[in-house]
Design a protein around this motif. Structure first.
Motif, PDB file in Angstrom:
ATOM      1  N   LEU A  85      34.380  -6.285  31.930  1.00 34.44           N
ATOM      2  CA  LEU A  85      33.737  -7.300  31.104  1.00 34.44           C
ATOM      3  C   LEU A  85      34.639  -7.709  29.944  1.00 34.44           C
ATOM      4  O   LEU A  85      34.767  -8.896  29.621  1.00 34.44           O
ATOM      5  CB  LEU A  85      32.408  -6.757  30.577  1.00 34.44           C
ATOM      6  CG  LEU A  85      31.392  -7.772  30.056  1.00 34.44           C
ATOM      7  CD1 LEU A  85      31.011  -8.779  31.131  1.00 34.44           C
ATOM      8  CD2 LEU A  85      30.148  -7.059  29.541  1.00 34.44           C
ATOM      9  N   LEU A 120      27.343 -18.703  30.091  1.00 36.36           N
ATOM     10  CA  LEU A 120      28.169 -17.501  30.257  1.00 36.36           C
ATOM     11  C   LEU A 120      28.082 -16.607  29.024  1.00 36.36           C
ATOM     12  O   LEU A 120      28.131 -15.380  29.138  1.00 36.36           O
ATOM     13  CB  LEU A 120      29.619 -17.899  30.532  1.00 36.36           C
ATOM     14  CG  LEU A 120      29.883 -18.513  31.906  1.00 36.36           C
ATOM     15  CD1 LEU A 120      31.355 -18.878  32.040  1.00 36.36           C
ATOM     16  CD2 LEU A 120      29.476 -17.556  33.020  1.00 36.36           C
ATOM     17  N   LYS A 139      24.917 -14.659  29.398  1.00 45.06           N
ATOM     18  CA  LYS A 139      25.084 -13.627  30.428  1.00 45.06           C
ATOM     19  C   LYS A 139      25.926 -12.465  29.894  1.00 45.06           C
ATOM     20  O   LYS A 139      25.631 -11.300  30.167  1.00 45.06           O
ATOM     21  CB  LYS A 139      25.733 -14.239  31.665  1.00 45.06           C
ATOM     22  CG  LYS A 139      26.015 -13.235  32.778  1.00 45.06           C
ATOM     23  CD  LYS A 139      24.763 -12.538  33.242  1.00 45.06           C
ATOM     24  CE  LYS A 139      23.852 -13.484  33.967  1.00 45.06           C
ATOM     25  NZ  LYS A 139      22.649 -12.791  34.511  1.00 45.06           N
ATOM     26  N   ASP A 140      26.936 -12.771  29.094  1.00 44.70           N
ATOM     27  CA  ASP A 140      27.773 -11.728  28.497  1.00 44.70           C
ATOM     28  C   ASP A 140      26.932 -10.823  27.594  1.00 44.70           C
ATOM     29  O   ASP A 140      27.025  -9.589  27.660  1.00 44.70           O
ATOM     30  CB  ASP A 140      28.905 -12.384  27.698  1.00 44.70           C
ATOM     31  CG  ASP A 140      29.768 -11.360  26.991  1.00 44.70           C
ATOM     32  OD1 ASP A 140      30.431 -10.576  27.690  1.00 44.70           O
ATOM     33  OD2 ASP A 140      29.779 -11.329  25.747  1.00 44.70           O
ATOM     34  N   TYR A 189      29.919 -12.439  37.129  1.00 42.96           N
ATOM     35  CA  TYR A 189      30.338 -12.966  35.820  1.00 42.96           C
ATOM     36  C   TYR A 189      31.842 -13.212  35.795  1.00 42.96           C
ATOM     37  O   TYR A 189      32.307 -14.269  35.374  1.00 42.96           O
ATOM     38  CB  TYR A 189      29.939 -11.968  34.745  1.00 42.96           C
ATOM     39  CG  TYR A 189      30.357 -12.338  33.347  1.00 42.96           C
ATOM     40  CD1 TYR A 189      29.666 -13.297  32.625  1.00 42.96           C
ATOM     41  CD2 TYR A 189      31.443 -11.722  32.732  1.00 42.96           C
ATOM     42  CE1 TYR A 189      30.039 -13.637  31.335  1.00 42.96           C
ATOM     43  CE2 TYR A 189      31.830 -12.056  31.445  1.00 42.96           C
ATOM     44  CZ  TYR A 189      31.116 -13.009  30.756  1.00 42.96           C
ATOM     45  OH  TYR A 189      31.502 -13.338  29.482  1.00 42.96           O
ATOM     46  N   ASP A 215      32.743 -16.176  37.832  1.00 49.25           N
ATOM     47  CA  ASP A 215      32.463 -17.416  37.110  1.00 49.25           C
ATOM     48  C   ASP A 215      33.568 -17.717  36.094  1.00 49.25           C
ATOM     49  O   ASP A 215      33.960 -18.875  35.913  1.00 49.25           O
ATOM     50  CB  ASP A 215      31.114 -17.323  36.392  1.00 49.25           C
ATOM     51  CG  ASP A 215      29.944 -17.302  37.376  1.00 49.25           C
ATOM     52  OD1 ASP A 215      30.157 -17.688  38.546  1.00 49.25           O
ATOM     53  OD2 ASP A 215      28.842 -16.889  36.977  1.00 49.25           O
TER      54      ASP A 215
END
Length: 300
Positions: free
Chosen positions: A63, A77, A80-81, A122, A125
């Motif tokens: 991540l 995004l 989502k993070d 993620y 993306d």
């Protein structure tokens, strides 16, 4: 009889004791086996918790790497993070509590599996976003190159057009030939005579021919004359200003002629307000923003 019964009772006691001993031995064996199973279960739970913690650290590293690409994240995004980071913190807190039940361990295992899927999605993306940004950068650079090329082409075309316009303008300007300048004296009777002395000269007559020019504007054309004395100074007459050869100049005399496109001869007379001095004089004629012709005369 009593002896046999006594023996029988003693035998039964022995069998009972043997049965009790066997039962105790069996119980000890059972408890021992259960203890071993419990120890193995604790070891297994501990190992799985460590493995899950390691997996969480790996996911968190992925991540971080995804966020360190320098790509500007969209709002989706970014959300989502934050969600993934919160989930990792929640799972790490659950694993750090110590002993886990079988149900908690199973749930943690499923949560980590789902989290791994979301982190993979993620990062995918992020990669797609980077590729789009790279494509946009290439497209932008290509567009810049195209704009620069078109701008240069337009600039060159404009220069060519200006050059062509200048050539057309220069070609359309009137040009004089056969320029002759005659100093004159005007007698009291009004009769004019040629002279050569400065003291006798009152005016000059400039005779010239306008050359044939089919692209010149037909009609009236302003003619500007500049007379330079022997010292090279401009003789100020009317003293007005005009543009010629891309510069502003002062003229001595201004008049106008009519031109039809065909060659034609003209005479211009100019009277000096002041006395002429001996020496060489220069006369410059201008029309249509350019030099039309030049000549000179000498006075004694």
């Amino acid at each position: 009889m009593e002896t046999q019964e006594q023996k029988k009772k003693d035998t039964n006691k022995i069998y009972f004791l043997i049965a009790v001993i066997v039962a105790l031995v069996g119980l000890n064996v059972y408890l021992f086996m259960q203890k071993n199973k419990s120890d193995n279960r604790v070891v297994t739970v501990s190992d799985e918790r460590t493995a899950l913690q390691t997996e969480l650290e790996k996911l968190e590293t992925e991540l971080e790497q995804a966020n360190n690409t320098g790509t500007q994240l969209s709002d989706e995004l970014k959300a989502k993070d934050e969600e993934l980071r919160a989930k990792i913190a929640q799972l790490r807190q659950a694993l750090n509590r110590g002993q886990l039940t079988a149900g908690e361990l199973s749930k943690a295992r499923e949560d980590v599996k789902q989290l791994k899927y979301f982190v993979t999605k993620y990062t995918t993306d992020i990669d797609e976003l980077q590729q789009k940004n790279a494509a946009l950068t290439v497209e932008r650079d290509s567009l810049k190159t195209t704009v620069t090329t078109v701008s240069k082409f337009a600039e060159n075309l404009s220069k060519q057009n200006d050059s062509l316009n200048n050539k057309v303008k220069a070609g359309a300007a009137l040009k004089a030939s056969n320029i002759q300048i005659i100093p004159l004296r005007v007698k009291s009777s009004g009769r004019e005579t040629d002279v050569s002395k400065a003291s006798s000269t009152q005016k000059i007559r400039i005779s010239f021919t306008i050359n044939t020019n089919p692209i010149a504007t037909k009609g009236m054309h302003d003619i500007y004359m500049r007379v330079m004395d022997p010292a090279g100074n401009l003789i100020i007459g009317e003293g007005g200003m005009f543009m010629a050869n891309n510069q502003e100049l002062q003229y001595t005399y201004k008049t106008a002629i009519e031109f039809s496109g065909e060659a034609k001869s003209f005479n211009l007379d100019w009277t000096n307000r002041n006395a002429f001095e001996p020496g060489n004089y220069t006369v410059l004629l201008y029309a249509d923003g350019a030099t039309m012709g030049r000549g000179g005369f000498t006075l004694r």
